[in-house]
Design a protein around this motif. Structure first.
Motif, PDB file in Angstrom:
ATOM      1  N   ASN A  84       0.813  -1.215   0.000  1.00 30.60           N
ATOM      2  CA  ASN A  84       0.000   0.000   0.000  1.00 30.60           C
ATOM      3  C   ASN A  84       0.849   1.269   0.000  1.00 30.60           C
ATOM      4  O   ASN A  84       0.424   2.302  -0.529  1.00 30.60           O
ATOM      5  CB  ASN A  84      -0.950  -0.001   1.197  1.00 30.60           C
ATOM      6  N   ALA A  85       2.034   1.205   0.582  1.00 30.27           N
ATOM      7  CA  ALA A  85       2.933   2.357   0.529  1.00 30.27           C
ATOM      8  C   ALA A  85       3.389   2.611  -0.901  1.00 30.27           C
ATOM      9  O   ALA A  85       3.500   3.766  -1.341  1.00 30.27           O
ATOM     10  CB  ALA A  85       4.142   2.128   1.434  1.00 30.27           C
ATOM     11  N   MET A 107       4.261   6.557   3.792  1.00 27.43           N
ATOM     12  CA  MET A 107       4.830   5.534   4.660  1.00 27.43           C
ATOM     13  C   MET A 107       3.997   5.359   5.931  1.00 27.43           C
ATOM     14  O   MET A 107       3.673   4.245   6.329  1.00 27.43           O
ATOM     15  CB  MET A 107       6.279   5.898   5.028  1.00 27.43           C
ATOM     16  N   ILE A 108       3.646   6.476   6.549  1.00 31.73           N
ATOM     17  CA  ILE A 108       2.996   6.442   7.863  1.00 31.73           C
ATOM     18  C   ILE A 108       1.589   5.861   7.788  1.00 31.73           C
ATOM     19  O   ILE A 108       1.231   4.972   8.581  1.00 31.73           O
ATOM     20  CB  ILE A 108       2.954   7.857   8.459  1.00 31.73           C
ATOM     21  N   VAL A 109       0.770   6.335   6.856  1.00 28.44           N
ATOM     22  CA  VAL A 109      -0.631   5.902   6.805  1.00 28.44           C
ATOM     23  C   VAL A 109      -0.763   4.428   6.430  1.00 28.44           C
ATOM     24  O   VAL A 109      -1.505   3.689   7.101  1.00 28.44           O
ATOM     25  CB  VAL A 109      -1.446   6.811   5.866  1.00 28.44           C
ATOM     26  N   PRO A 110      -0.073   3.921   5.395  1.00 27.60           N
ATOM     27  CA  PRO A 110      -0.169   2.480   5.126  1.00 27.60           C
ATOM     28  C   PRO A 110       0.314   1.614   6.289  1.00 27.60           C
ATOM     29  O   PRO A 110      -0.285   0.569   6.572  1.00 27.60           O
ATOM     30  CB  PRO A 110       0.722   2.290   3.888  1.00 27.60           C
ATOM     31  N   ALA A 111       1.371   2.039   6.960  1.00 31.53           N
ATOM     32  CA  ALA A 111       1.852   1.269   8.127  1.00 31.53           C
ATOM     33  C   ALA A 111       0.813   1.263   9.236  1.00 31.53           C
ATOM     34  O   ALA A 111       0.525   0.214   9.829  1.00 31.53           O
ATOM     35  CB  ALA A 111       3.169   1.858   8.626  1.00 31.53           C
ATOM     36  N   ALA A 112       0.236   2.428   9.508  1.00 29.51           N
ATOM     37  CA  ALA A 112      -0.774   2.517  10.564  1.00 29.51           C
ATOM     38  C   ALA A 112      -2.033   1.733  10.207  1.00 29.51           C
ATOM     39  O   ALA A 112      -2.609   1.036  11.058  1.00 29.51           O
ATOM     40  CB  ALA A 112      -1.120   3.981  10.830  1.00 29.51           C
TER      41      ALA A 112
END
Length: 212
Positions: A84-85, A107-112
Motif C-alpha cells: 500500500n505504501a 509511509m505512515i498511513v499504510p503502516a498505521a
C-alpha cells in the motif's frame, strides 16, 4: 541499553500518547492526512509499480488480516504496509512534509492502517498512531537533513530521501499500535535508524532519474 535512551521523552511520547490528549485541530489535520493518503493509494493502486509491489507481497509474505488495496488480498501487516505504501506513491500524489523534504504520508498511513487492521485497533488509536508517525517523521527528517543550527532550506544542498527518516517514523507507528513499553520502543527506534537507507536524493535528481 543506555538509560538516557529510555529516559528520553521520545519513547514515552510514542508509548503514552492517547487520542484524548491530542488537540482537536491536530486530530483534524491527521484525519485529513489519512484521507489524502487513502485517495493517493486508490489512484496509485492501478499503476504498474503498485501492481508489481502487490504481486511481490503476495509471493513473499503469508496471508493475514491486513488489506492490500491493489489486489484485495488479506495479508500480514508487513505485506500490506509494503504494497500500500508503493500504491500511495505510485502516481506522486502523496503529501509532502515541509520539515522532511519528502513524503511522510505514503509511509505512515499504510503502516498505521495495516497494523490497525492486524491489531484490531480503534479509530482513535489509529489516529493517535498517525500523529505519532508524523511527529517522529518531522523531527527525524529535520535532524537527518538539517541537523542542529543548519542553514535554511536550500534546494542546492544535499539531503536524504524518505526512507532515511521514514524508517524511524514507521517504527514509532508500529510500536505505538503494538503497545510496546518505552524500553522496547527505544530499541525499535534505534534499530530502525541504524538500518535505514542512506539515500542521497540530490544524486538521484541530478540527471534527473526519478524512477518508480
Amino acid at each position: 541499553m543506555n538509560s538516557d535512551c529510555i529516559s528520553h521523552p521520545l519513547p514515552r511520547f510514542v508509548a503514552d500518547l492517547e487520542f484524548g490528549e491530542i488537540p482537536a485541530e491536530v486530530a483534524e489535520v491527521a484525519s485529513l492526512c489519512v484521507l489524502d493518503t487513502c485517495a493517493a493509494m486508490v489512484c496509485g493502486a492501478i499503476s504498474p509499480v503498485a501492481r508489481m509491489g502487490a504481486d511481490y507481497a503476495l509471493s513473499a509474505w503469508r496471508a493475514g488480516r491486513a488489506s492490500v488495496l491493489a489486489t484485495g488480498a488479506r495479508q500480514t501487516a508487513v505485506a500490506a504496509a509494503f504494497a500500500n505504501a508503493i500504491a500511495a506513491n505510485g502516481t506522486d500524489l502523496d503529501d509532502v512534509g515541509r520539515y522532511t523534504w519528502g513524503h511522510p504520508g505514503a509511509m505512515i498511513v499504510p503502516a498505521a492502517l495495516a497494523l490497525a487492521e492486524e491489531c484490531g485497533a480503534t479509530g482513535a488509536r489509529f489516529i493517535a498512531a498517525v500523529v505519532v508517525g508524523y511527529e517522529v517523521a518531522f523531527h527525524a527528517g529535520r535532524c537527518v537533513n538539517f541537523g542542529v543550527g543548519a542553514p535554511p532550506v536550500d534546494a542546492a544542498r544535499e539531503y536524504r530521501a524518505c526512507g532515511s527518516w521514514g524508517a524511524s517514523a514507521c517504527a514509532a507507528v508500529a510500536a505505538h499500535l503494538s503497545h510496546l513499553p518505552a524500553q522496547q520502543i527505544a530499541q525499535a527506534l534505534g534499530i530502525a535508524d541504524y538500518h535505514a537507507p542512506e539515500a542521497p536524493m540530490m544524486r538521484d535528481l541530478e540527471t534527473p532519474a526519478m524512477v518508480k
